[in-house]
Design a protein around this motif. Structure first.
Motif, PDB file in Angstrom:
ATOM      1  N   GLU A   1       0.817  -1.212   0.000  1.00 27.67           N
ATOM      2  CA  GLU A   1       0.000   0.000   0.000  1.00 27.67           C
ATOM      3  C   GLU A   1       0.855   1.268   0.000  1.00 27.67           C
ATOM      4  OE1 GLU A   1      -2.671  -0.229   3.315  1.00 27.67           O
ATOM      5  OE2 GLU A   1      -3.945  -1.724   2.336  1.00 27.67           O
ATOM      6  N   ILE A   2       1.872   1.273   0.814  1.00 27.99           N
ATOM      7  CA  ILE A   2       2.748   2.454   0.896  1.00 27.99           C
ATOM      8  C   ILE A   2       3.504   2.646  -0.416  1.00 27.99           C
ATOM      9  CG2 ILE A   2       4.732   3.463   2.099  1.00 27.99           C
ATOM     10  CD1 ILE A   2       2.145   3.457   3.749  1.00 27.99           C
ATOM     11  N   THR A   3       4.029   1.568  -0.963  1.00 24.35           N
ATOM     12  CA  THR A   3       4.764   1.653  -2.226  1.00 24.35           C
ATOM     13  C   THR A   3       3.856   2.146  -3.343  1.00 24.35           C
ATOM     14  OG1 THR A   3       6.188  -0.161  -1.521  1.00 24.35           O
ATOM     15  CG2 THR A   3       6.176   0.353  -3.858  1.00 24.35           C
ATOM     16  N   ARG A   4       2.632   1.643  -3.396  1.00 23.27           N
ATOM     17  CA  ARG A   4       1.688   2.080  -4.422  1.00 23.27           C
ATOM     18  C   ARG A   4       1.393   3.572  -4.285  1.00 23.27           C
ATOM     19  NH1 ARG A   4      -3.436  -0.257  -3.421  1.00 23.27           N
ATOM     20  NH2 ARG A   4      -2.319  -2.220  -3.399  1.00 23.27           N
ATOM     21  N   MET A   5       1.230   4.039  -3.065  1.00 21.33           N
ATOM     22  CA  MET A   5       0.968   5.454  -2.828  1.00 21.33           C
ATOM     23  C   MET A   5       2.169   6.300  -3.288  1.00 21.33           C
ATOM     24  SD  MET A   5      -0.254   7.315   0.693  1.00 21.33           S
ATOM     25  CE  MET A   5       1.127   6.689   1.614  1.00 21.33           C
ATOM     26  N   PHE A   6       3.368   5.841  -2.985  1.00 21.47           N
ATOM     27  CA  PHE A   6       4.570   6.563  -3.426  1.00 21.47           C
ATOM     28  C   PHE A   6       4.652   6.620  -4.948  1.00 21.47           C
ATOM     29  CE2 PHE A   6       7.374   5.735   0.595  1.00 21.47           C
ATOM     30  CZ  PHE A   6       6.572   6.590   1.317  1.00 21.47           C
ATOM     31  N   ILE A   7       4.330   5.507  -5.610  1.00 22.67           N
ATOM     32  CA  ILE A   7       4.387   5.463  -7.080  1.00 22.67           C
ATOM     33  C   ILE A   7       3.376   6.425  -7.692  1.00 22.67           C
ATOM     34  CG2 ILE A   7       3.860   4.016  -9.086  1.00 22.67           C
ATOM     35  CD1 ILE A   7       5.197   1.688  -7.589  1.00 22.67           C
ATOM     36  N   VAL A   8       2.170   6.465  -7.131  1.00 18.21           N
ATOM     37  CA  VAL A   8       1.150   7.370  -7.651  1.00 18.21           C
ATOM     38  C   VAL A   8       1.622   8.819  -7.536  1.00 18.21           C
ATOM     39  CG1 VAL A   8      -1.175   8.273  -7.211  1.00 18.21           C
ATOM     40  CG2 VAL A   8      -0.792   5.809  -7.294  1.00 18.21           C
ATOM     41  N   TRP A   9       2.087   9.208  -6.360  1.00 15.75           N
ATOM     42  CA  TRP A   9       2.533  10.579  -6.163  1.00 15.75           C
ATOM     43  C   TRP A   9       3.758  10.895  -7.021  1.00 15.75           C
ATOM     44  CZ3 TRP A   9       0.685  14.896  -4.027  1.00 15.75           C
ATOM     45  CH2 TRP A   9      -0.488  14.784  -3.278  1.00 15.75           C
TER      46      TRP A   9
END
Length: 156
Positions: free
Chosen positions: A43-51
């Motif tokens: 979840e954290i990695t996905r959020m970082f990728i989106v931003w």
């Protein structure tokens, strides 16, 4: 002011890349060395990728690095080239205003929805990328329109 904002965005992108590297490294260590996979790392990695993707799109926009097809436009006169640039920038601005407006609505609607493992608000941390980067891109588009208008005056 704009230079400070751009440095801040560039620094944030660096922090996101570093954070993503750390989180993925932790995930790999826990999964393959300790045989104890962590649920929150995806979840954290996905959020970082989106931003990182959206901030990177802004960085590409401010440096005029997006893909363009100017084979035909390159043959235009300087005045007509400036006119086509102006029309393109206005269309981009309209699109970005719609994305930004809808992003505010979307992120507000999902403020109460959280990610399953981290309990982080989807509206606040995921979907807020649309209005935040939308405002950055609209600002950049307005600056580009003003520059194009200057070029149009100079081409007369």
């Amino acid at each position: 002011m704009k230079e400070k904002l751009d440095r801040l965005v560039d620094s944030l992108m660096g922090v996101l890349v570093l954070g993503m590297t750390v989180v993925v490294s932790i995930a790999v260590f826990y999964r393959y060395v300790l045989d104890q996979p962590l649920s929150w790392t995806e979840e954290i990695t996905r959020m970082f990728i989106v931003w990182l993707s959206f901030l990177g799109a802004y960085a590409a926009m401010r440096e005029n690095k997006h893909i363009g097809f100017d084979l035909l436009v390159a043959k235009f006169s300087p005045r007509f080239k400036a006119l086509t640039d102006l029309v393109g920038q206005i269309l981009i601005g309209i699109f970005l205003l719609v994305v930004t407006y809808q992003g505010f609505i979307f992120s507000y609607e999902f403020l109460g929805v959280t990610m399953p493992y981290t309990d982080i608000s989807i509206g606040w941390f995921y979907y807020s990328v649309f209005p935040v980067t939308g405002i950055l891109m609209v600002t950049q588009t307005v600056l580009a329109i003003l520059q194009t208008l200057k070029n149009l005056k100079a081409a007369q």
